[in-house]
Write a protein that holds these residues in place. Structure first.
Motif, PDB file in Angstrom:
ATOM      1  N   THR A   1       1.048  -1.280  -0.040  1.00 11.60           N
ATOM      2  CA  THR A   1       0.110  -0.059   0.418  1.00 11.60           C
ATOM      3  C   THR A   1       0.508   1.303  -0.136  1.00 11.60           C
ATOM      4  O   THR A   1       0.713   1.977  -1.098  1.00 11.60           O
ATOM      5  N   VAL A   2       2.494   0.463   1.089  1.00 15.03           N
ATOM      6  CA  VAL A   2       2.956   2.565   0.591  1.00 15.03           C
ATOM      7  C   VAL A   2       3.566   2.527  -0.339  1.00 15.03           C
ATOM      8  O   VAL A   2       3.691   3.616  -1.324  1.00 15.03           O
ATOM      9  N   SER A   3       4.098   1.294  -1.051  1.00 15.22           N
ATOM     10  CA  SER A   3       4.830   1.528  -2.517  1.00 15.22           C
ATOM     11  C   SER A   3       4.027   2.071  -3.664  1.00 15.22           C
ATOM     12  O   SER A   3       4.171   3.126  -4.478  1.00 15.22           O
ATOM     13  N   PHE A   4       2.543   1.559  -3.619  1.00 13.84           N
ATOM     14  CA  PHE A   4       1.771   2.491  -4.551  1.00 13.84           C
ATOM     15  C   PHE A   4       1.462   3.696  -4.107  1.00 13.84           C
ATOM     16  O   PHE A   4       1.209   3.994  -5.551  1.00 13.84           O
ATOM     17  N   ALA A   5       1.051   4.033  -2.775  1.00 13.10           N
ATOM     18  CA  ALA A   5       0.633   5.390  -2.846  1.00 13.10           C
ATOM     19  C   ALA A   5       1.936   6.009  -3.770  1.00 13.10           C
ATOM     20  O   ALA A   5       1.151   7.006  -4.303  1.00 13.10           O
ATOM     21  N   ILE A   6       3.436   5.167  -3.065  1.00 13.63           N
ATOM     22  CA  ILE A   6       4.586   6.759  -3.897  1.00 13.63           C
ATOM     23  C   ILE A   6       4.519   6.729  -5.214  1.00 13.63           C
ATOM     24  O   ILE A   6       4.784   7.239  -5.443  1.00 13.63           O
ATOM     25  N   ARG A   7       4.592   5.188  -5.639  1.00 18.63           N
ATOM     26  CA  ARG A   7       4.336   5.317  -6.996  1.00 18.63           C
ATOM     27  C   ARG A   7       3.210   5.623  -7.718  1.00 18.63           C
ATOM     28  O   ARG A   7       3.540   6.663  -9.200  1.00 18.63           O
ATOM     29  N   GLY A   8       2.412   5.574  -7.516  1.00 20.39           N
ATOM     30  CA  GLY A   8       0.746   6.094  -7.886  1.00 20.39           C
ATOM     31  C   GLY A   8       1.191   7.713  -8.372  1.00 20.39           C
ATOM     32  O   GLY A   8       0.687   8.262  -8.744  1.00 20.39           O
ATOM     33  N   LEU A   9       1.452   8.564  -7.319  1.00 17.68           N
ATOM     34  CA  LEU A   9       1.426  10.046  -6.980  1.00 17.68           C
ATOM     35  C   LEU A   9       2.572  10.204  -7.758  1.00 17.68           C
ATOM     36  O   LEU A   9       3.065  10.954  -9.475  1.00 17.68           O
ATOM     37  N   LYS A  10       3.441  10.081  -8.022  1.00 20.09           N
ATOM     38  CA  LYS A  10       4.811  10.067  -8.640  1.00 20.09           C
ATOM     39  C   LYS A  10       4.502   9.426 -10.298  1.00 20.09           C
ATOM     40  O   LYS A  10       4.819  10.125 -11.586  1.00 20.09           O
ATOM     41  N   ASP A  11       3.511   8.732 -10.842  1.00 18.11           N
ATOM     42  CA  ASP A  11       2.999   8.166 -12.105  1.00 18.11           C
ATOM     43  C   ASP A  11       2.140   9.528 -12.555  1.00 18.11           C
ATOM     44  O   ASP A  11       1.711  10.178 -13.688  1.00 18.11           O
ATOM     45  N   VAL A  12       1.015   9.889 -11.888  1.00 18.33           N
ATOM     46  CA  VAL A  12       0.174  10.820 -12.165  1.00 18.33           C
ATOM     47  C   VAL A  12       0.471  12.344 -12.523  1.00 18.33           C
ATOM     48  O   VAL A  12      -0.129  13.369 -13.063  1.00 18.33           O
ATOM     49  N   TYR A  13       1.395  12.844 -11.552  1.00 19.64           N
ATOM     50  CA  TYR A  13       2.022  14.018 -11.612  1.00 19.64           C
ATOM     51  C   TYR A  13       3.714  14.010 -12.287  1.00 19.64           C
ATOM     52  O   TYR A  13       4.010  15.499 -12.110  1.00 19.64           O
TER      53      TYR A  13
ATOM     54  N   CYS B   1      -4.053   4.948  -7.919  1.00 20.79           N
ATOM     55  CA  CYS B   1      -3.333   6.002  -6.494  1.00 20.79           C
ATOM     56  C   CYS B   1      -4.306   6.634  -5.685  1.00 20.79           C
ATOM     57  O   CYS B   1      -4.088   6.280  -4.467  1.00 20.79           O
ATOM     58  N   ILE B   2      -6.144   7.002  -5.886  1.00 20.35           N
ATOM     59  CA  ILE B   2      -6.749   7.270  -5.061  1.00 20.35           C
ATOM     60  C   ILE B   2      -7.161   6.410  -4.182  1.00 20.35           C
ATOM     61  O   ILE B   2      -6.528   6.457  -2.739  1.00 20.35           O
ATOM     62  N   GLN B   3      -6.793   5.211  -4.318  1.00 20.28           N
ATOM     63  CA  GLN B   3      -7.627   4.014  -3.659  1.00 20.28           C
ATOM     64  C   GLN B   3      -6.390   3.662  -2.575  1.00 20.28           C
ATOM     65  O   GLN B   3      -6.307   3.293  -1.340  1.00 20.28           O
ATOM     66  N   SER B   4      -5.117   3.999  -3.084  1.00 19.52           N
ATOM     67  CA  SER B   4      -3.635   3.372  -1.943  1.00 19.52           C
ATOM     68  C   SER B   4      -3.683   4.721  -1.048  1.00 19.52           C
ATOM     69  O   SER B   4      -3.778   4.200  -0.133  1.00 19.52           O
ATOM     70  N   LEU B   5      -4.136   5.804  -1.830  1.00 19.97           N
ATOM     71  CA  LEU B   5      -4.015   7.739  -0.260  1.00 19.97           C
ATOM     72  C   LEU B   5      -5.138   7.209   0.251  1.00 19.97           C
ATOM     73  O   LEU B   5      -5.500   7.407   2.039  1.00 19.97           O
ATOM     74  N   GLN B   6      -6.423   6.607  -0.526  1.00 19.98           N
ATOM     75  CA  GLN B   6      -7.435   5.872   1.131  1.00 19.98           C
ATOM     76  C   GLN B   6      -7.402   5.177   1.872  1.00 19.98           C
ATOM     77  O   GLN B   6      -7.742   5.417   2.832  1.00 19.98           O
ATOM     78  N   ALA B   7      -6.204   4.493   1.567  1.00 23.82           N
ATOM     79  CA  ALA B   7      -5.852   3.114   2.293  1.00 23.82           C
ATOM     80  C   ALA B   7      -4.815   3.402   4.095  1.00 23.82           C
ATOM     81  O   ALA B   7      -5.376   3.001   4.801  1.00 23.82           O
TER      82      ALA B   7
END
Length: 353
Positions: free
Chosen positions: A136-148, A227-233
């Motif tokens: 979950t932590v890794s997905f949140a960081i990776r997701g932010l880097k990808d979308v932004y 990314c939203i789902q990871s941040l919500q978790a």
């Protein structure tokens, strides 16, 4: 009695099951709202069974059950037994080394996001967690880097475009200027989100996801969604931590059937008292007497007045209690030394359901 016969005669009640090998050692501890249904499912042929389950079943020679009144108690008992026994097949219960923090620190001109097994200390540093899921932590960081497009492979900012810039993964952070300010602003929004100060980051992402879906750009919309789902978790875990750090003492009431309720007094992550009561007539007075006796201990000076950080040992237990209180299965009230007002209404409300 044979194992198969024992399985057939299991009760359909909440509880915990302990599976044992030929030497009598407990190799797996599980819980269920309906023991019979859950345990029998292990022994049915199913393509849904993982390799771990198939291997486990081959080594089961006996089992023991412990019935509970509620699913909540089964969850707590399962957690306690796993801590005490450390069964071979309970790999999903994390060791302390498995807990992760999402750390943010200003290094030079940029904030750096990192997963870490230890929290950061000092100024210009933030630590969120600990979390029980590295993914979950890794997905949140990776997701932010990808979308932004924050994935700069040359964060030294020396004016030369990095490889990721040419691939469209970096917004030009390596070149300096506006992109650096944009990068830091996004990270500051993340800090505000996880601190519970502002949900602007999530709101912006949800709005952009909706626009991408309307434009039929489903791949990018899916990236935002993930990314939203990871941040919500992560946010849910932060809510658990903040709630538990409040050192609350709670009176909790759950209806078992038409005639019975079960009452608990919970201090932070410890159940100080639990009892089943039958019949509504006179129950409020009896419950109140028992709860007041439990609270005389539960509201002692051992309860810290100030917020106290949640230890790694408490995390899973805190999650169980937090989820139970918000499940709709019970009614609860926070109480203090001289605050039992409204307790009668909580009990009456349970009986009126």
């Amino acid at each position: 009695m044979s194992l198969l016969q024992k399985i057939k005669e299991l009760p359909a009640t909440p509880g915990v099951y302990l599976m044992k090998d030929s030497a009598g050692q407990v190799i797996y501890v599980g819980k269920s709202k309906r023991l019979r249904q859950r345990v029998q499912s292990y022994f049915r042929e199913s393509s849904a069974h993982s390799n771990k389950v198939r291997k486990l079943v081959k080594h089961i020679h006996n089992l023991e059950i412990i019935e509970t009144d509620t699913e909540f108690e089964a969850l707590l008992l399962e957690w306690q037994l796993i801590q005490e026994i450390r069964p071979q097949y309970n790999r999903q219960m994390k060791t302390p080394e498995a807990f992760l923090y999402l750390t943010i620190r200003k290094v030079g001109k940029l904030y750096r996001l990192r997963p870490s097994t230890q929290p950061l200390r000092g100024g210009d540093a933030w630590s969120f967690g600990p979390y029980t899921s590295r993914k979950t932590v890794s997905f949140a960081i990776r997701g932010l880097k990808d979308v932004y497009r924050l994935d700069c492979s040359n964060p030294a900012i020396n004016g030369s475009p990095c490889l990721n810039y040419s691939l469209g993964l970096c917004r030009g952070i390596c070149l300096g200027g506006k992109a650096v300010r944009e990068y830091n602003a996004i990270v500051e929004q993340l800090i505000a989100l996880l601190n519970g100060e502002s949900a602007k980051l999530l709101e912006d992402m949800q709005r952009e996801m909706g626009q991408l879906a309307a434009d039929l750009d489903f791949e990018r919309a899916a990236n935002y969604r993930n990314c939203i789902q990871s941040l919500q978790a992560l946010l849910q875990k932060e809510d658990v931590m903040n709630f538990t750090e409040g050192n609350h003492v709670m009176v909790v009431v759950e209806r078992l059937d038409e005639e019975r309720v079960k009452c608990f007094v919970i201090k932070r992550t410890d159940v100080l008292f639990s009892e089943v009561y039958k019949g509504e007539d006179g129950i409020t007075r009896k419950v109140r007497q028992d709860i007041e006796a439990a609270l005389s201990h539960g509201l002692s000076d051992t309860v810290p007045a100030e917020p106290c950080e949640v230890s790694r040992f408490e995390i899973d237990k805190a999650q169980i209690i937090y989820s139970y209180l918000r499940s709709g299965k019970c009614k609860y009230k926070m109480v203090g030394r001289e605050d039992l007002d409204g307790l009668d209404a909580v009990i009456s409300d349970v009986f009126s359901r």
